[in-house]
Write an enzyme that holds these catalytic residues in place. Structure first.
Site, PDB file in Angstrom:
ATOM      1  N   ASP A   1      -4.197   5.106   1.067  1.00  0.00           N
ATOM      2  CA  ASP A   1      -5.416   5.687   1.624  1.00  0.00           C
ATOM      3  C   ASP A   1      -5.492   5.394   3.126  1.00  0.00           C
ATOM      4  OD1 ASP A   1      -8.171   6.859   1.147  1.00  0.00           O
ATOM      5  OD2 ASP A   1      -8.724   4.907   1.973  1.00  0.00           O
TER       6      ASP A   1
ATOM      7  N   GLU B   1      -1.557   9.088   3.162  1.00  0.00           N
ATOM      8  CA  GLU B   1      -2.627   9.938   3.690  1.00  0.00           C
ATOM      9  C   GLU B   1      -2.609   9.677   5.189  1.00  0.00           C
ATOM     10  OE1 GLU B   1      -7.313  10.913   2.816  1.00  0.00           O
ATOM     11  OE2 GLU B   1      -6.723   8.822   2.978  1.00  0.00           O
TER      12      GLU B   1
END
Length: 1621
Positions: A371, A408
């Protein structure tokens, strides 16, 4: 323990312990427990142990009973410390099982009287604990008890060491073969309709997930990506759902409490280690079915102290500066979550690698999705590193060799944190990335945004522009349309905007690229629902039939909805998978997705690629220059098995038109997919059930896509490929870059050589534009249609090497082959060295001109020019060499002239002439010019003419053929080749020639100017900004005539034109200086500090660098030119923007930007000397005059600030002489001054005597109608004020729409009414656009309609009820932003749609042409209308009304709907000169293109003029703007309030006017504008404009402010007029 707290049981022994493994670890056979903690810089470390009451085996410890107890163990640094790691081992007595014993760490505590840590000493949670004492599934989101404050627990060693994997091994699938399913463990099975066995215990848990594995298998999923499964606190959300009062929770789990512990509320059993066993069981069963497990991990931040209170301590209490990135001792927030992990600190990076290794080695997971992974590349200083320590450690860790890494590749810092396509690997290419650009491009294309075909093509081919350059493959692109963060796929096609009020906060992305298909949210409209169904399928096809690794969001396979919430982080039930809804879609959407995934796997050779697509893999059958989103292509499966060769044709019709897809002939085509058809026809169950297409084309309905299949044997491939390539040639693919031409590339690139650099690194759109550009360049190699060149008879498709594209040879006709040579044989033509590229291909009515450049052979290059239709007379090729950028024509060397064909070239001063051959058998006459290698040439510019017409004259054609150049220079020509003013388009072509690139530009003659298109191909020259290139050409064309004072009307206009060039150049120099400062200063400071450079040296370093550059020389020249040009042009030093007819007084203050003073209230009358004034600002309270230091920083005359100044009687003037304002500031700053302006534009500023007034009187002088006094008054009279009592329901009995003849003052504002009254009174040659209006009350009528009253009216009322007369501007802004969301969510009443159509038809019928109705599109019209209404709820009206002491209730809004004309020029006229207040003199301003560059915030000046009746217009300034705006014909929706009718309040400039389509910004080229270069034309046009202004003034009987345009036929249109302020 027990009764003697802190006393060591006699049979519990302490040992030194080991530094690894980290955390708490019991030996495999029991009997020993090792504890470790990394605690750098600590001198005293204590281990705190707590044995819970009732612990099994407590009786085996001496002195301990069943009531439990606690123990403090102090570690000895001489024996229990290795490096920064503290460690201790406990040897346990026989029979004692330590599972469930709790422990914490205490660092450097204060000790009590017993020598133990004080009771309030901070107890620290072990960052490497494997188990916690937190709650289990039955306690999810349980409130009311103790605050979440977990302790670490010694786990059950059996969960660690004795779990039975039953011989199941990880699948070890290749990344290219994955189909990823993003899911939430709880959300997947928590719904009661999941029908799980033992639902009460297993719903929403790891074990519950196992029961639904058959669903994944049926779909064809082979990898699950689980949202966070590490321990998090779901109760860390205090808010309740404002819609129903339900308690919200942290559902997603992106706030990690401990990274080694599986989320214990996902465990179905309340036992120590049950979460570990449950997770391992889930992994084992998924692996058993061939499904890999990827974990979404959140190492970018932690839950410790992130946004609010917490009741536990861990990393920050150990070593905050090692675990977190700090700035001045405080947390940094690159993550948007309150803190940022210092991932590249050596200790912190070791901890992360340790954690990842544990999950791979012990828990058998297959990979991780990181993330906000860009945060993991940041160093201790917060800056992004492309060689981060953590990534290198991960690459070199043996335990992570088999793990997949997915980034990401962005965080919350823009743009440095946006690393899509460039995330570091720390070694060989390995990292995959969530391709956010794929998501955005596919969304825009499928919903019909124009101009997206090139980007779409790049994405479906694997995004080579992002991943190829660093050695990665197509499968490193994780392609997705939706993910947990954002709309679900169902909501993507059902909502235009987010609906997140359920979160109790204004969260979530506002840029979703979504489309509701005609209705916001759920609807019973069958047409809308069918369109949504098609769009969902279209998205799915685009996803699964693209090269790359696909990922879908759980529930998208059946159409899961979150009811418009695009940020479900705190929603529980709203995010649950509905198994009952899934069953309903079993034979519908579920079937479609299942078969589509199966189709992808069947054609794994096409989609599961290890190399990027090339022209042997895909044939494009598309018009690239058509902005409509229709695209068709054929994919070739070179790995097909069986007897025949298989290929797929895919076509998308992403627009509102019916399109006909032409099928390649001679092969049978079978339909596999048509998303327009109902199930089960939408996709065939298998190839045996595919439907054969019997016609030569396939009709595609709007917003649909098709997939067809053909079969063929390999022997026919070559012929098939040849016919397909010929089809591609008919599409004229060389025009596909025309879309790029329309873009303002000079504003996006600073370099014409090397890799393009982003000009404005602070703007995401510039980054996206660069990516679009790169995509288009790389896609060119895929557009050649040259598959047939890559295939030979009997040669393997798998082993054939890809060759560079060569344009097909010029084929002689059959007759030509058979005919004999002409009677008079010509000399032999120069050898061409191979096949050439057609760089010019132009039809001139019945004539045709082509140019071919042959590649670089042994002798050099050859240019062939051929012409047809010029007859048999003499045809001359008049040409010149261009050797470098900006140069004119030059003579060719003698060796070139002697070798030309058909005859020797004659040389004249500055040019060459070669006579064409007679017509050959193909009808063409030819010239061929060879250029040996030693001849320096960048381009050949030429004109064809036929004596006796002589040289180039108006109407003749001017051409350029440019030489091969580096691919990085492609932007230069695209930047240059904009749309000529004559309306004809310039075509830019890029061809691949023998491995090199060639640029060809075919130009058109523009308004009599000789247009040169040249490109600097010298890759060693200093990169130039696009504007500098444009200015250089303008300078070479215009400056010589200006310097000789022969431009236009003579010396004055010559000086003004030069001044316009200098002003634009000065602005560009300033931008370049700012860019250097932004890019260089931080790096210089960091490097200088590292080597000990003194601070004062660093402060001037960049300045000194700039002084050594050409920018400094330019600035000196400009400074010297300015006074001379102003003197020649006889310009006063001041320009009046808002003049006053009386002296003004006040205290002189100086500010760098007026924007900085928006919240300032001046207690005494003030004269403000300001830097930049953009035009968007309010004049601060108490300011009597604004003097702008530099005219280049001043606003336009129709800007909001200028209008407000004139309305308020505030003097606003700008100075052209910076030395004058410097003198004023030096001598008068802080003094009381008087400012007097005269009719000739001069300004006198002198010291004056300060009035002897008391403070109250002085305050009243400064703020006679200021906001704060209004608030004081209203706070005392709240019952009588209506300031915030907005009218949301009273519609005044209005009709939905009124036509011009029915307009009056009670229905519409002055814009509509004035045009309605004006139209019949204007001369016939002055026109007005067709228009209708939605009158006062129409917004209220929409709000109270059945579509909106129940939901949106009530929400809007509740929102605006928060406003108080004393609300601050900041509070009001927040409230208004929320209100605008609700306005933009309104649904269009069907009655309004019908009323608009009827009114437009009525107006069109009366005028004989239904132009309005033809431009009307329901969705676009409604979106624009809502934006106009929404502008009513804004901060500027709020402030302005308060200043005027007026009520919001008094303010009404109509919407004027007009046709937007294709403006050649736009103008503003003031029939009374606002600078001199002369009623007999018109003042006007003119710009090319749309008028938004005139009234909006676009840098530079317009062409301005003044004209007295009966006299020749006088130009007072020439155009210096950089941008002109083009747009297609459409509707414009203009705000039309009654603001001008309210006493003390001027509504001009406060509200929005919205175009139904977007403007296209183009670079202004001065030398192409007839308005500038043709003096006679200019004077005629300006005279006509002045007369038009007088005609309007006569019609109304008072001075007017007029806006209008001149169309391509030079007709004058008045767009709006209002009384002059």
């Amino acid at each position: 323990m027990g009764q003697s707290g802190g006393k060591m049981p006699g049979n519990l022994q302490l040992a030194k312990g080991e530094p690894r493994p980290k955390g708490c670890c019991e030996s495999p056979k029991g009997g020993e427990v090792n504890f470790t903690i990394d605690a750098p810089g600590r001198g005293s470390v204590w281990l705190y142990l707590l044995l819970p009451e009732g612990h099994e085996g407590a009786s085996t410890l001496e002195g301990v009973d069943s009531s439990g107890g606690e123990l403090y163990v102090q570690l000895d640094p001489s024996t229990n410390k290795t490096g920064d790691t503290w460690h201790v081992k406990l040897t346990l007595p026989g029979g004692f099982d330590p599972k469930g014993a709790k422990y914490m760490w205490i660092l450097d505590p204060k000790l009590d009287q017993h020598g133990l840590p004080e009771a309030n000493a901070v107890r620290i949670l072990d960052p490497c604990a494997k188990c916690l004492d937190s709650r289990y599934a039955k306690d999810w989101n349980k409130r009311g008890g103790p605050k979440f404050s977990p302790m670490a627990v010694v786990p059950d060693r059996r969960a660690i060491y004795e779990f039975d994997w039953q011989g199941v091994k990880p699948p070890n699938l290749h990344l290219k073969d994955l189909v990823i399913y993003e899911a939430h463990v709880r959300g997947f099975t928590r719904n009661p309709d999941s029908k799980l066995q033992d639902w009460d215990a297993t719903a929403g848990t790891f074990l519950g997930f196992i029961q639904k594995i058959p669903h994944l298998l049926k779909l064809g999923i082979n990898a699950v990506e689980l949202l966070p499964v590490y321990e998090f606190d779901e109760t860390a959300c205090p808010r309740k759902n404002p819609e129903n009062g339900e308690q919200l929770c942290n559902f997603w789990g992106y706030s990690t409490v401990n990274f080694f512990v599986p989320m214990q509320r996902f465990s179905s059993r309340d036992r120590i280690g049950a979460a570990i066993v449950g997770f391992k069981t889930l992994v084992r069963e998924l692996h058993r079915q061939g499904i890999e497990v990827i974990l979404d991990v959140v190492f970018n931040h932690t839950a410790e102290g992130a946004w609010g209170e917490h009741f536990w301590h861990s990393w920050a209490a150990i070593a905050k500066n090692r675990y977190y990135i700090l700035s001045n001792g405080q947390d940094t927030n690159y993550t948007g979550c309150g803190n940022t992990v210092n991932a590249n600190d050596p200790m912190c990076s070791d901890w992360i690698v340790e954690c990842l290794s544990y999950w791979v080695d012990e828990m058998h997971v297959d990979g991780f999705r990181f993330d906000l992974a860009s945060a993991l590349t940041r160093g201790n200083d917060g800056k992004v590193s492309m060689d981060p320590l953590l990534i290198k450690k991960m690459a070199n860790e043996p335990k992570l060799k088999r793990a997949k890494f997915i980034a990401e590749a962005w965080d919350c810092s823009w743009p440095d944190g946006y690393l899509v396509g460039k995330f570091p690997s720390g070694g060989p290419p390995r990292w995959a990335e969530w391709n956010g650009i794929f998501r955005d491009t596919i969304r825009c294309f499928i919903k019909g945004d124009e101009g997206k075909k090139g980007d779409f093509a790049t994405r479906i081919c694997g995004s080579s522009d992002l991943f190829k350059h660093n050695g990665r493959k197509p499968f490193h692109s994780i392609n997705f349309i939706t993910a947990h963060d954002g709309f679900t796929l169902k909501d993507l096609v059902s909502y235009n905007g987010k609906h997140n009020t359920c979160n109790g906060e204004n969260s979530g992305d506002d840029h979703n690229n979504s489309w509701n298909c005609g209705h916001e949210g759920d609807t019973g409209d069958g047409g809308v629902n069918h369109l949504r169904s098609r769009q969902i399928r279209n998205f799915m096809v685009a996803l699964f039939m693209s090269a790359g690794t696909p990922m879908i969001l759980y529930g998208d396979e059946y159409g899961r909805s979150q009811r418009g919430c695009n940020n479900g982080w705190c929603q529980d039930a709203r995010c649950w998978f509905s198994w009952s809804d899934s069953e309903k879609q079993e034979n519908n959407l579920m079937r479609f997705v299942r078969l589509l995934i199966s189709l992808r796997k069947q054609y794994a050779g096409i989609f599961n690629r290890e190399e990027f697509m090339s022209n042997k893999d895909i044939w494009w059958r598309v018009h690239w220059d058509d902005p409509y989103n229709y695209i068709c292509y054929v994919l070739h499966d070179h790995h097909a098995t069986g007897q025949g060769y298989a290929g797929l044709m895919v076509a998308f019709n992403a627009g509102h038109e019916v399109r006909c897809c032409d099928l390649p002939q001679d092969k049978p085509w079978y339909r596999i997919i048509d998303t327009n058809l109902p199930a089960p026809k939408d996709i065939c169950e298998n190839e045996a059930s595919s439907v054969k297409i019997t016609s030569q084309s396939y009709v595609m309905q709007p917003y649909s896509c098709i997939v067809l299949k053909t079969y063929s044997d390999k022997k026919s491939i070559k012929e098939y490929a040849r016919t397909d390539a010929e089809y591609g040639a008919h599409q004229d693919i060389n025009r596909h870059m025309k879309e790029v031409i329309k873009r303002r590339m000079s504003m996006e690139f600073t370099s014409s050589t090397g890799t393009p650099h982003i000009q404005d690194i602070g703007k995401r759109q510039s980054n996206e534009a660069m990516e679009r550009m790169q995509s288009m360049v790389r896609m060119r190699s895929l557009m050649s249609g040259a598959f047939m060149d890559a295939i030979e008879e009997g040669e393997s498709l798998e082993t054939k090497k890809e060759e560079a594209f060569q344009p097909p040879p010029r084929k002689p006709s059959r007759e030509q082959v058979q005919k004999k040579p002409s009677k008079l044989p010509l000399p032999a033509k120069p050898a061409t060295g191979g096949e050439g590229a057609k760089v010019i291909d132009t039809d001139l009515g019945d004539k045709r001109v082509e140019a071919i450049l042959y590649p670089d052979g042994a002798e050099g290059r050859v240019l062939e020019v051929r012409a047809k239709g010029f007859g048999g007379g003499e045809l001359i090729f008049h040409w010149g060499l261009i050797e470098s950028f900006g140069a004119g024509w030059s003579n060719a060397p003698e060796q070139v002239c002697n070798a030309s064909w058909p005859d020797k070239t004659k040389t004249f001063p500055g040019a060459n002439q070669t006579v064409f051959s007679d017509a050959e058998d193909d009808g063409f006459r030819r010239v061929m010019i060879p250029f040996p290698r030693n001849v320096k040439v960048k381009a050949v510019n030429f004109v064809l003419h036929q004596p006796p017409k002589g040289w180039h004259k108006p109407g003749h054609q001017d051409f350029t053929a440019e030489w091969p150049q580096a691919e990085s220079l492609f932007s230069a020509a695209a930047d240059r080749a904009t749309e000529a003013e004559s309306g004809k388009s310039v075509r830019t072509t890029r061809w691949k020639v023998r491995g090199g690139n060639l640029m060809g530009v075919g130009a058109v003659w523009a308004e009599g100017a000789l247009v040169h298109f040249v490109t600097d191909l010298d890759t060693e020259h200093i990169p130039l900004h696009g504007e500098l290139r444009a200015l250089l050409v303008d300078w070479t064309q215009l400056a010589p005539e200006c310097a000789n004072l022969k431009f236009g009307a003579g010396p004055a206009e010559s000086a003004l034109m030069l001044k316009a060039l200098c002003d634009r150049l000065a602005r560009v120099v300033g931008e370049q200086v700012d860019t250097f400062q932004t890019l260089l200063a931080p790096k210089a400071t960091t490097l200088g500090q590292a080597v000990g450079v003194e601070k004062n040296v660093l402060e001037v370093f960049v300045d000194e660098v700039l002084r050594g550059s050409a920018l400094f020389a330019l600035s000196l020249i400009l400074k010297r030119l300015e006074p001379q040009l102003r003197s020649i042009a006889q310009l006063p030093p001041w320009q009046m923007i808002s003049a006053v007819d009386h002296p003004v007084q006040g205290e002189l203050v100086s500010v760098p930007r007026m924007l900085h003073m928006q919240d300032k209230i001046f207690e005494t009358p003030t004269i403000m000397l300001s830097g930049l004034v953009s035009g968007e600002e309010e004049v601060p309270v108490g300011v009597q005059a604004v003097l702008v230091r530099d005219a280049k920083s001043a606003p336009d005359i129709l800007s909001h600030c200028a209008v407000r100044a004139r309305n308020s009687g505030v003097l606003l003037a700008s100075c052209y002489d910076s030395t004058l304002t410097e003198k004023i500031e030096a001598e008068l700053l802080g003094q009381w001054v008087q400012v007097v302006c005269s009719a000739d534009g001069s300004v006198e500023i002198k010291a004056a005597e300060r009035p002897m007034a008391d403070p109250k009187r002085m305050r009243m002088m400064a703020r006679s109608a200021s906001r704060d006094l209004t608030q004081e008054l209203m706070s005392k009279e709240t019952d009588s004020t209506k300031l915030v009592n907005m009218n949301l329901k009273e519609d005044f009995g209005c009709k939905w729409v009124v036509t011009p003849e029915k307009m009056d003052k009670s229905k519409v504002g002055s814009k509509s009414l004035n045009l309605a009254l004006l139209k019949p009174q204007l001369p016939k040659d002055i026109l007005t656009p067709q228009a209708v209006a939605m009158p006062y009350g129409s917004m209220q009528k929409a709000l109270t309609s059945r579509e909106n009253a129940k939901e949106w009216l009530s929400k809007l009322e509740a929102c605006l009820a928060q406003l108080q007369p004393t609300s601050s501007n900041e509070d009001a802004k927040t409230i208004f932003q929320e209100a605008q969301v609700y306005v933009n969510a309104l649904q269009m009443p069907s009655e309004l749609d019908q009323a608009l159509r009827s009114a437009m038809e009525e107006v069109g019928s009366k005028e004989g042409e239904k132009r309005l109705l033809n431009l009307y599109h329901r969705g676009d019209a409604w979106d624009a209308t809502k934006q106009v209404w929404a502008s009513l709820f804004g901060l500027r009206p709020w402030v302005s009304l308060a200043k005027a002491g007026r009520s919001f209730y008094d303010l009404n809004m109509a919407v004027l709907v007009q046709e937007l004309l294709p403006a050649k020029y736009a103008f503003v006229l003031h029939t009374k000169n606002p600078f001199t207040n002369d009623p007999n003199e018109v003042y006007g301003e003119v710009v090319p293109g749309r008028g938004e560059t005139l009234v909006g915030n676009y840098p530079g000046r317009a062409l301005s003029f003044r004209a007295r009746k009966g006299e020749t217009p006088v130009v007072t300034s020439f155009l210096s703007k950089s941008t002109l705006l083009r747009t297609q014909e459409c509707l414009i929706f203009r705000s039309d309030s009654n603001g001008e009718d309210l006493e003390g309040f001027a509504g001009a400039g406060l509200f929005e006017s919205i175009c139904a389509t977007s403007d296209i910004p183009c670079m202004v080229r001065f030398h192409r504008l007839r308005l500038l270069t043709d003096h006679s034309f200019r004077q005629t046009l300006l005279s006509k404009l002045a007369e038009a202004g007088r005609a309007v003034e006569k019609a109304f009987g008072s001075p007017q402010d007029i806006e209008g345009c001149v169309d391509p036929q030079d007709r004058i249109f008045i767009v709006q007029s209002r009384p002059q302020v």
